[in-house]
Design an enzyme around this catalytic site. Sequence first.
Site, short mmCIF file in Angstrom:
data_model
loop_
_atom_site.label_atom_id
_atom_site.label_comp_id
_atom_site.label_asym_id
_atom_site.label_seq_id
_atom_site.Cartn_x
_atom_site.Cartn_y
_atom_site.Cartn_z
N SER A 1 0.82 -1.21 0.00
CA SER A 1 0.00 0.00 0.00
C SER A 1 0.85 1.26 0.00
CB SER A 1 -0.90 0.01 1.23
OG SER A 1 -0.12 -0.01 2.43
N ASN B 1 -1.20 -2.12 13.46
CA ASN B 1 -2.65 -1.96 13.51
C ASN B 1 -3.05 -0.66 14.19
OD1 ASN B 1 -2.60 -4.47 12.38
ND2 ASN B 1 -3.59 -5.53 14.08
N THR C 1 -41.56 24.17 -8.32
CA THR C 1 -41.73 22.80 -7.83
C THR C 1 -41.97 21.94 -9.06
OG1 THR C 1 -44.12 22.99 -7.52
CG2 THR C 1 -42.73 23.58 -5.65
N HIS C 2 -41.44 20.72 -9.07
CA HIS C 2 -41.55 19.83 -10.22
C HIS C 2 -40.94 20.46 -11.48
CE1 HIS C 2 -44.32 17.39 -7.80
NE2 HIS C 2 -44.90 18.54 -7.48
N SER D 1 -16.57 24.30 -27.91
CA SER D 1 -16.79 23.06 -28.65
C SER D 1 -15.69 22.89 -29.70
CB SER D 1 -18.15 23.10 -29.32
OG SER D 1 -18.27 22.09 -30.30
N LYS E 1 -20.41 27.75 -29.26
CA LYS E 1 -20.75 27.13 -27.98
C LYS E 1 -19.91 27.70 -26.83
CE LYS E 1 -22.97 24.03 -27.12
NZ LYS E 1 -22.59 22.63 -27.28
N ASN F 1 -19.69 26.13 -23.09
CA ASN F 1 -20.19 24.99 -22.32
C ASN F 1 -19.93 25.16 -20.82
OD1 ASN F 1 -20.93 23.71 -24.74
ND2 ASN F 1 -18.91 22.77 -24.94
N GLU G 1 -21.01 20.83 -14.81
CA GLU G 1 -21.24 19.46 -15.32
C GLU G 1 -20.27 18.48 -14.67
OE1 GLU G 1 -22.99 20.65 -19.73
OE2 GLU G 1 -20.96 19.86 -19.55
N TYR H 1 -8.52 -6.65 13.34
CA TYR H 1 -7.99 -6.12 12.09
C TYR H 1 -7.96 -7.21 11.02
CZ TYR H 1 -4.90 -4.08 8.61
OH TYR H 1 -4.38 -3.60 7.43
N GLN I 1 -7.07 -2.43 4.27
CA GLN I 1 -6.09 -1.69 3.48
C GLN I 1 -6.78 -0.95 2.34
OE1 GLN I 1 -2.01 -3.23 2.81
NE2 GLN I 1 -2.58 -3.27 0.65
N LYS J 1 -8.20 3.46 2.19
CA LYS J 1 -7.55 4.77 2.05
C LYS J 1 -7.71 5.41 0.69
CE LYS J 1 -4.25 3.29 5.46
NZ LYS J 1 -4.85 1.93 5.45
#
Length: 459
Positions: free
Chosen positions: A23, A110, A155-156, A277, A283, A285, A290, A317, A322, A325
């Site tokens: 690791s 450990n 709403t919606h 683009s 464009k 973007n 995003e 343990y 391992q 992380k």
Amino acid sequence: MDKMWSGRFSASASSLLDQFNASIMYDRKLYREDIEGSIAHATMLTKQGILNAEELRQITDGLNQVMSEIESGEFEWKISDEDLHMGIEKRLTALIGDAGKKLHTARSRNDQVAVDFRRFVIRKNSEIVDALKLLMKEIVVVADKHTQTLIPGMTHLQHAQPINFAFHLGAYLSMFKRDIERFESSAIRNNVSPLGCAALAGTPHAVDRDMTAELLGFDSVSVNCLDTVSDRDFALEILFNISTMMMHISRLSEELVMWSSYEFGFVELSDEYSTGSSIMPQKKNPDVPELLRGKTGRVYGSLMGLLTVMKGLPLAYNKDTQEDKEGVFDSVETAEISLEILKEAIKTMEVKPQNMESACAIGHLSATDLADYLVEKCDIPFREAHFITGRAVAKGEELNTDLSKMEFKYLKEIDERINEDVMEYLGLRHSMNARTSAGGTATARTLEQLEYFKNYLKG
């Protein structure tokens, strides 16, 4: 060189196992926590008479030299060392000799990794909180300018009622404040020291766990060693907290994508935080929001990955942990850059109040105000008022006119009880400012909310 644990074995580990088992190429991020933990451990061992003062001096000087080598890029990380603990200890022993071999007295990898990882997570909790506060401050700066700027509340994803833009931004301030509270709560709950738990059952050596806890900034020592060395709740919590925070960031990002489109035109993201683009020269973007949406899925994956790793592990343990992380490291880095770039995108974007207010004249946003008028001024039961308002909206659709701009004569035709003072109720700004209940969108209430967040950020 033989591995430090190789005394039990008669054959060397295969190079394939070294590669699979190691690791060190990612857990080396914990080098500072590991060295600080070792210095605290050696200091405690000396106080307890297990090491002498000269050995402590050699260990401390040696570890500081290792720290310097790592930070200057001189240190050689080797897969054959398995993890950063062994890599650092081997280098220390090469520098100072037998004193380096005594450092691991009363300690296991450990509890050592539990200390390192826990302290890293707690530190990152604090750093993410700081970054969230900076983001909130930037949102407050924008909101301060738009406490009277009308925008369609939805709403919606349908036009619902007129609100002000600052009130809308205040919803995200509320979300990010809750995120901060989660990170802070996690830091308090998990700020307990594993050092001294050794492999799983504690140690027969006369250690002083309270001393090392204090030296390392922990509030206390853990209660049960068996739990402590296998506990990764603190890692799950930061992954959950980041995931929830990124969900909030993703919701705001979705709105930035919509708001910056031609269909909405509510904001324009700066050229600094937009892209073009490869084929369409016109464009611009919204790649930043995003990508923020996309990276949200990435951190969700890390959370689900660690939950899955932990779900079937017997005490104490196991090597499975391992795998705890890389997802945390990646999610922390994602959170940090996401908060920074979102802050800058909001700071540099152009808000277009005229387009926001024009959109409020579409979709009969003051319909609820007509129903409220019928209840308050005409003493009509709400359900009947709701029906009458529906007829008024239908009439507006027939005339291709928004309810807020409909001539009084048409409203009078729908119900004789409607008087001319209804026109004030149907005004969009009146509608927004009429919502004066606590937490409402009225400008006066919005100013109170912004003051609340400013005081919170000062505190």
